[in-house]
Scaffold this active site. Structure first.
Site, mmCIF file in Angstrom:
data_model
loop_
_atom_site.group_PDB
_atom_site.id
_atom_site.type_symbol
_atom_site.label_atom_id
_atom_site.label_comp_id
_atom_site.label_asym_id
_atom_site.label_seq_id
_atom_site.Cartn_x
_atom_site.Cartn_y
_atom_site.Cartn_z
ATOM 1 N N ALA A 13 27.007 32.402 45.068
ATOM 2 C CA ALA A 13 26.333 31.379 44.256
ATOM 3 C C ALA A 13 25.934 31.870 42.872
ATOM 4 C CB ALA A 13 25.104 30.861 44.999
ATOM 5 N N ASP A 85 22.847 38.568 53.701
ATOM 6 C CA ASP A 85 23.649 39.773 53.854
ATOM 7 C C ASP A 85 24.873 39.368 54.676
ATOM 8 O OD1 ASP A 85 24.836 42.061 54.698
ATOM 9 O OD2 ASP A 85 22.986 43.079 55.286
ATOM 10 N N ASP A 177 44.260 26.807 44.405
ATOM 11 C CA ASP A 177 45.075 27.278 43.302
ATOM 12 C C ASP A 177 44.700 26.326 42.175
ATOM 13 O OD1 ASP A 177 47.102 27.384 41.331
ATOM 14 O OD2 ASP A 177 48.403 28.401 42.760
ATOM 15 N N HIS A 178 43.880 26.807 41.252
ATOM 16 C CA HIS A 178 43.286 25.842 40.315
ATOM 17 C C HIS A 178 44.331 25.185 39.414
ATOM 18 C CE1 HIS A 178 43.386 29.125 37.396
ATOM 19 N NE2 HIS A 178 43.088 28.273 36.445
ATOM 20 N N GLU A 216 48.405 33.695 27.630
ATOM 21 C CA GLU A 216 46.971 33.711 27.355
ATOM 22 C C GLU A 216 46.682 34.600 26.170
ATOM 23 O OE1 GLU A 216 44.221 33.975 30.834
ATOM 24 O OE2 GLU A 216 46.006 34.826 31.747
ATOM 25 N N HIS A 240 50.193 30.519 40.825
ATOM 26 C CA HIS A 240 50.320 29.413 39.871
ATOM 27 C C HIS A 240 51.773 29.121 39.475
ATOM 28 C CE1 HIS A 240 46.129 30.183 39.792
ATOM 29 N NE2 HIS A 240 46.132 31.095 38.845
#
Ligand code: BG6
Length: 489
Positions: A13, A85, A177-178, A216, A240
């Protein structure tokens, strides 16, 4: 359509992904009214003190990385924190108490999403505990969302899969897989299957080659510990790039259901010609960036980056040629290329059509440009069709033109972030844009031969300057076949 009531249990988080992508995406769904009012998020991590601290963290992340924040207070009131934990059963018992309480408080009907946005070494342990300590015992749905990397080769992926499958069924596992959440990647299917003019030409009779590039500007940033062990092949190609290839090459599914689409994608991966170890150099080339200039600033060589060994053999660039041995694609090369520290940030697909039988407009060495269909994935989103028309004037001469469609300029607004779409899909139980185990296994199998050969041989590194279009060998790979990369289309 609103998502069903659900609890999201988020491991990791306080991690980078949660901060940059997950909270802002979830918030956007909330503000758009797409998220059920009956939702709660439990953040699991180690470094924060309690709910208050966590809510401030989430708020901060949305203010920094999100675009909107009007209903922030209401949104964060649904967030709860549990210090945890990962390998201690009593931690899970406490978590279960909190989850059960929230389930009642928000009337969540036992619907649970377990989102693992943490280091993959813990995936198996967490999944095991979720089952052993009773968190997966619920009357509602339970889903596991799992970030990459899914293993670092076929063997480790199988082991990981076996571990998580002890606690979740395949259809309950959502492997992210974004790229599959990107608007224009999702558009590949529509462009192909909703237009009469493309599908009849979408084969080896009319297409000469297909090129997929993802470049990139960024370097390895602060991820060298992960990246130096993996490299561009594992980081970008196995997931990707191969996903994009399978969407481009698949047969039309008989209907648009998750199973039908996935099964067509799997068939593509099955038809992929396996490369023999002695053929690797012929089909794949690699690169590693040297120092160079990007946007007027000097940037260091990969080997001089923090936590990278000075003689690192890790590739930051890959170009390769994939052949799909089926009726539709026999003889059509699919070229893929990805790299860090390149000249520009750009993901695009170029479909190059075959030349027409003869050039009626030939004059003094003039040539006809091939027709290209360019699918711009990012940063621009849209499609461009390259055609030849008559040059205005008395003489019959040709000139190339571009028909351009850009989604940004039509809608006048930004398309949703990939994570927003994927979270929404997962909450609604639509796994189409997530990776099935069969796809993971087949792509690792293909990749493993290449990485094994590359690990055994020292690369000729560094071999491309930061801020360039990559190493020379990448251009040579296409030149051998009589093609070139369409970089500036
Ligand atoms: C991730 C890789 O999967 O994709 C990163 O791990 C890479 O190394 C990123 O930078 C690229 O994603 P995008 O959406 O910026 O093209």
């Amino acid at each position: 359509q609103k998502t069903p009531a659900s609890l999201i249990l988020l491991f990791g988080a306080t991690g980078d992904l949660a901060k940059r992508k997950l909270y802002p995406s979830l918030y956007n769904l909330f503000e758009k009214g797409l998220l059920s009012d009956r939702f709660a998020v439990v953040g699991v991590a180690r470094r924060l003190k309690g709910n208050e601290d966590f809510r401030n963290w989430v708020k901060d992340s949305i203010m920094t990385f999100g675009e909107r924040s009007d209903q922030l207070e209401e949104f964060i009131s649904h967030f709860y924190y549990q210090s945890h934990d990962v390998s201690d059963s009593s931690s899970y018992t406490q978590l279960k108490q909190l989850v059960d309480r929230l389930d009642e408080q928000y009337r969540l009907e036992g619907n649970r999403i377990f989102y693992l946005a943490m280091s993959p070494e813990f995936f198996g342990t967490v999944a095991g505990h979720l089952k052993a300590d009773g968190l997966t015992e619920t009357n509602g749905f339970k889903r596991l969302v799992i970030e990459k990397p899914f293993g670092h080769d076929l063997q480790s992926a199988i082991e990981l899969n076996n571990e998580i499958r002890k606690a979740f069924l395949e259809e309950e596992i959502y492997r992210i897989d974004h790229y599959l959440g990107k608007e224009m990647v999702q558009n590949i299917e529509v462009i192909r299957f909703a237009n009469a003019i493309f599908e009849p030409l979408w084969n080896n009779r009319y297409i000469s080659n297909i090129q997929v590039t993802s470049s990139e500007i960024l370097g390895v940033e602060d991820r060298a510990r992960y990246y130096d062990k993996n490299g561009a092949l594992r980081d970008m190609v196995q997931n990707h790039m191969m996903q994009i290839v399978s969407l481009l090459a698949m047969e039309p599914p008989i209907r648009l259901t998750t199973d039908e689409i996935r099964s067509e994608k799997v068939k593509v991966l099955r038809a992929l010609r396996a490369i023999k170890p002695e053929e690797v150099h012929q089909f794949f080339v690699r690169g590693q960036y040297d120092q160079g200039m990007i946007n007027g600033k000097e940037v260091p060589a990969y080997r001089d980056e923090l936590n990278v060994s000075p003689d690192s053999n890790t590739e930051t660039f890959v170009a390769g040629k994939l052949l799909i041995d089926n009726f539709r694609w026999a003889g059509v090369p699919f070229y893929i290329r990805t790299g860090k520290r390149m000249r520009k940030k750009s993901t695009k697909i170029v479909v190059q059509f075959k030349d027409i039988p003869m050039n009626l407009y030939y004059k003094n060495g003039s040539h006809l440009n091939p027709n290209l269909l360019v699918i711009n994935v990012q940063p621009e989103e849209g499609i461009t069709l390259h055609l030849n028309v008559k040059k205005t004037g008395q003489i019959m001469e040709t000139t190339p033109i571009k028909l351009n469609f850009s989604t940004n300029s039509i809608d006048g607004m930004n398309t949703p972030e990939a994570y927003e779409k994927l979270l929404y899909d997962c909450l609604r139980g639509d796994a189409t844009n997530f990776t099935h185990w069969d796809e993971v296994a087949l792509s690792w199998k293909f990749i493993d031969t290449i990485s094994t050969v590359w690990e055994q041989e020292k690369g000729d590194f560094p071999n491309y300057q930061a801020g360039s279009t990559g190493p020379k060998c990448s251009d040579e790979l296409l030149a051998k076949d009589g093609f070139c990369w369409w970089s500036d289309t």
